[in-house]
Design a protein around this motif. Structure first.
Motif, PDB file in Angstrom:
ATOM      1  N   SER A 160      26.355 -39.226 -17.035  1.00 40.14           N
ATOM      2  CA  SER A 160      26.382 -40.188 -15.951  1.00 40.14           C
ATOM      3  C   SER A 160      27.506 -41.179 -16.223  1.00 40.14           C
ATOM      4  O   SER A 160      28.391 -41.365 -15.406  1.00 40.14           O
ATOM      5  CB  SER A 160      25.043 -40.920 -15.855  1.00 40.14           C
ATOM      6  OG  SER A 160      25.139 -42.022 -14.992  1.00 40.14           O
ATOM      7  N   HIS A 161      27.439 -41.795 -17.418  1.00 45.69           N
ATOM      8  CA  HIS A 161      28.460 -42.758 -17.787  1.00 45.69           C
ATOM      9  C   HIS A 161      28.469 -42.975 -19.297  1.00 45.69           C
ATOM     10  O   HIS A 161      27.516 -42.635 -19.980  1.00 45.69           O
ATOM     11  CB  HIS A 161      28.268 -44.087 -17.066  1.00 45.69           C
ATOM     12  CG  HIS A 161      26.939 -44.721 -17.302  1.00 45.69           C
ATOM     13  ND1 HIS A 161      25.806 -44.354 -16.620  1.00 45.69           N
ATOM     14  CD2 HIS A 161      26.559 -45.708 -18.140  1.00 45.69           C
ATOM     15  CE1 HIS A 161      24.783 -45.085 -17.021  1.00 45.69           C
ATOM     16  NE2 HIS A 161      25.208 -45.918 -17.952  1.00 45.69           N
ATOM     17  N   VAL A 216      43.183 -42.666 -13.670  1.00 42.52           N
ATOM     18  CA  VAL A 216      41.768 -43.022 -13.544  1.00 42.52           C
ATOM     19  C   VAL A 216      41.706 -44.314 -12.734  1.00 42.52           C
ATOM     20  O   VAL A 216      42.446 -45.255 -12.994  1.00 42.52           O
ATOM     21  CB  VAL A 216      41.137 -43.205 -14.943  1.00 42.52           C
ATOM     22  CG1 VAL A 216      39.699 -43.652 -14.846  1.00 42.52           C
ATOM     23  CG2 VAL A 216      41.257 -41.904 -15.736  1.00 42.52           C
ATOM     24  N   ARG A 221      36.538 -48.721 -10.707  1.00 41.48           N
ATOM     25  CA  ARG A 221      35.302 -48.606  -9.933  1.00 41.48           C
ATOM     26  C   ARG A 221      34.739 -49.987  -9.627  1.00 41.48           C
ATOM     27  O   ARG A 221      34.268 -50.247  -8.540  1.00 41.48           O
ATOM     28  CB  ARG A 221      34.292 -47.773 -10.707  1.00 41.48           C
ATOM     29  CG  ARG A 221      32.969 -47.631 -10.003  1.00 41.48           C
ATOM     30  CD  ARG A 221      32.051 -46.708 -10.754  1.00 41.48           C
ATOM     31  NE  ARG A 221      30.746 -46.688 -10.115  1.00 41.48           N
ATOM     32  CZ  ARG A 221      29.948 -45.672 -10.130  1.00 41.48           C
ATOM     33  NH1 ARG A 221      30.311 -44.560 -10.736  1.00 41.48           N
ATOM     34  NH2 ARG A 221      28.776 -45.738  -9.553  1.00 41.48           N
ATOM     35  N   GLN A 237      36.573 -44.616 -12.942  1.00 43.37           N
ATOM     36  CA  GLN A 237      36.120 -43.253 -12.647  1.00 43.37           C
ATOM     37  C   GLN A 237      37.324 -42.385 -12.312  1.00 43.37           C
ATOM     38  O   GLN A 237      38.379 -42.888 -11.942  1.00 43.37           O
ATOM     39  CB  GLN A 237      35.153 -43.254 -11.478  1.00 43.37           C
ATOM     40  CG  GLN A 237      35.788 -43.746 -10.180  1.00 43.37           C
ATOM     41  CD  GLN A 237      34.773 -44.125  -9.132  1.00 43.37           C
ATOM     42  OE1 GLN A 237      33.659 -44.491  -9.441  1.00 43.37           O
ATOM     43  NE2 GLN A 237      35.169 -44.042  -7.880  1.00 43.37           N
ATOM     44  N   SER A 238      37.123 -41.077 -12.427  1.00 42.77           N
ATOM     45  CA  SER A 238      38.162 -40.149 -12.000  1.00 42.77           C
ATOM     46  C   SER A 238      38.347 -40.293 -10.504  1.00 42.77           C
ATOM     47  O   SER A 238      37.387 -40.575  -9.770  1.00 42.77           O
ATOM     48  CB  SER A 238      37.767 -38.715 -12.346  1.00 42.77           C
ATOM     49  OG  SER A 238      37.690 -38.559 -13.751  1.00 42.77           O
ATOM     50  N   GLY A 288      38.318 -40.145  -6.797  1.00 41.91           N
ATOM     51  CA  GLY A 288      37.443 -39.499  -5.830  1.00 41.91           C
ATOM     52  C   GLY A 288      36.072 -39.095  -6.351  1.00 41.91           C
ATOM     53  O   GLY A 288      35.306 -38.465  -5.631  1.00 41.91           O
ATOM     54  N   GLN A 289      35.739 -39.453  -7.562  1.00 44.94           N
ATOM     55  CA  GLN A 289      34.458 -39.060  -8.162  1.00 44.94           C
ATOM     56  C   GLN A 289      33.606 -40.292  -8.462  1.00 44.94           C
ATOM     57  O   GLN A 289      34.137 -41.326  -8.835  1.00 44.94           O
ATOM     58  CB  GLN A 289      34.688 -38.289  -9.459  1.00 44.94           C
ATOM     59  CG  GLN A 289      35.547 -37.055  -9.310  1.00 44.94           C
ATOM     60  CD  GLN A 289      34.877 -36.008  -8.464  1.00 44.94           C
ATOM     61  OE1 GLN A 289      33.712 -35.712  -8.621  1.00 44.94           O
ATOM     62  NE2 GLN A 289      35.632 -35.447  -7.524  1.00 44.94           N
ATOM     63  N   GLN A 290      32.302 -40.181  -8.322  1.00 42.34           N
ATOM     64  CA  GLN A 290      31.397 -41.269  -8.682  1.00 42.34           C
ATOM     65  C   GLN A 290      30.923 -41.172 -10.132  1.00 42.34           C
ATOM     66  O   GLN A 290      30.623 -42.170 -10.756  1.00 42.34           O
ATOM     67  CB  GLN A 290      30.178 -41.272  -7.753  1.00 42.34           C
ATOM     68  CG  GLN A 290      30.517 -41.690  -6.335  1.00 42.34           C
ATOM     69  CD  GLN A 290      30.936 -43.146  -6.268  1.00 42.34           C
ATOM     70  OE1 GLN A 290      30.249 -44.028  -6.739  1.00 42.34           O
ATOM     71  NE2 GLN A 290      32.104 -43.390  -5.702  1.00 42.34           N
ATOM     72  N   ARG A 291      30.821 -39.963 -10.657  1.00 41.60           N
ATOM     73  CA  ARG A 291      30.336 -39.734 -12.013  1.00 41.60           C
ATOM     74  C   ARG A 291      31.155 -38.628 -12.643  1.00 41.60           C
ATOM     75  O   ARG A 291      31.599 -37.741 -11.942  1.00 41.60           O
ATOM     76  CB  ARG A 291      28.867 -39.318 -12.006  1.00 41.60           C
ATOM     77  CG  ARG A 291      27.968 -40.335 -11.364  1.00 41.60           C
ATOM     78  CD  ARG A 291      27.045 -40.947 -12.379  1.00 41.60           C
ATOM     79  NE  ARG A 291      26.039 -41.758 -11.708  1.00 41.60           N
ATOM     80  CZ  ARG A 291      26.004 -43.080 -11.807  1.00 41.60           C
ATOM     81  NH1 ARG A 291      26.874 -43.715 -12.504  1.00 41.60           N
ATOM     82  NH2 ARG A 291      25.077 -43.758 -11.197  1.00 41.60           N
ATOM     83  N   TYR A 342      31.447 -42.027 -15.218  1.00 46.41           N
ATOM     84  CA  TYR A 342      32.362 -43.163 -15.275  1.00 46.41           C
ATOM     85  C   TYR A 342      32.300 -43.805 -16.650  1.00 46.41           C
ATOM     86  O   TYR A 342      31.394 -43.542 -17.438  1.00 46.41           O
ATOM     87  CB  TYR A 342      32.123 -44.167 -14.147  1.00 46.41           C
ATOM     88  CG  TYR A 342      30.858 -44.981 -14.214  1.00 46.41           C
ATOM     89  CD1 TYR A 342      30.847 -46.227 -14.827  1.00 46.41           C
ATOM     90  CD2 TYR A 342      29.686 -44.549 -13.611  1.00 46.41           C
ATOM     91  CE1 TYR A 342      29.697 -46.996 -14.866  1.00 46.41           C
ATOM     92  CE2 TYR A 342      28.541 -45.318 -13.636  1.00 46.41           C
ATOM     93  CZ  TYR A 342      28.548 -46.533 -14.274  1.00 46.41           C
ATOM     94  OH  TYR A 342      27.419 -47.300 -14.313  1.00 46.41           O
TER      95      TYR A 342
END
Length: 112
Positions: free
Chosen positions: A3-4, A28, A31, A43-44, A46-49, A51
């Motif tokens: 997740s993170h 990167v 967020r 975060q990468s 366009g990605q949420q997880r 992070y």
């Protein structure tokens, strides 16, 4: 799987400058950044997880090995969080908070 990853720091401004510069090169994206808390995450694109986040330890104690680090694994349901927490305790883990909502992270964050 992840997740993170949360890394405790002692000097927020110095760490923020370091990671901002590094992640700009790596593509990167930021967020969040809350200087008054203080914490920040990236975060990468366009990605949420997963992070990556930095902050002073949540308990207010100084950052030192074992205090201020967190690696969080994804769970598909709240029941899975409850079961994973119980299993971790059964196998020698320690509890830093029972399963439940953690609104200090975000409104629907559920962890243990």
């Amino acid at each position: 799987m992840f997740s993170h990853i949360f890394v405790g720091i002692t000097d927020f401004d110095r760490a923020l400058s370091f990671y901002d510069a590094l992640f700009e090169i790596l593509g990167v994206e930021s967020r969040f950044c809350e200087r008054d808390r203080p914490w920040a995450g990236w975060q990468s694109a366009g990605q949420q997880r997963p992070y990556f986040a930095i902050s002073r330890p949540h308990n207010g104690q100084p950052h030192e090995p074992g205090n201020g680090q967190m690696v969080a694994f994804m769970a598909n349901t709240r029941e899975a969080v409850r079961q994973a927490h119980a299993r971790a305790l059964k196998n020698g883990g320690t509890c830093e908070g029972p399963p439940g909502l953690r609104p200090e992270y975000h409104a629907h964050y559920y962890g243990a």
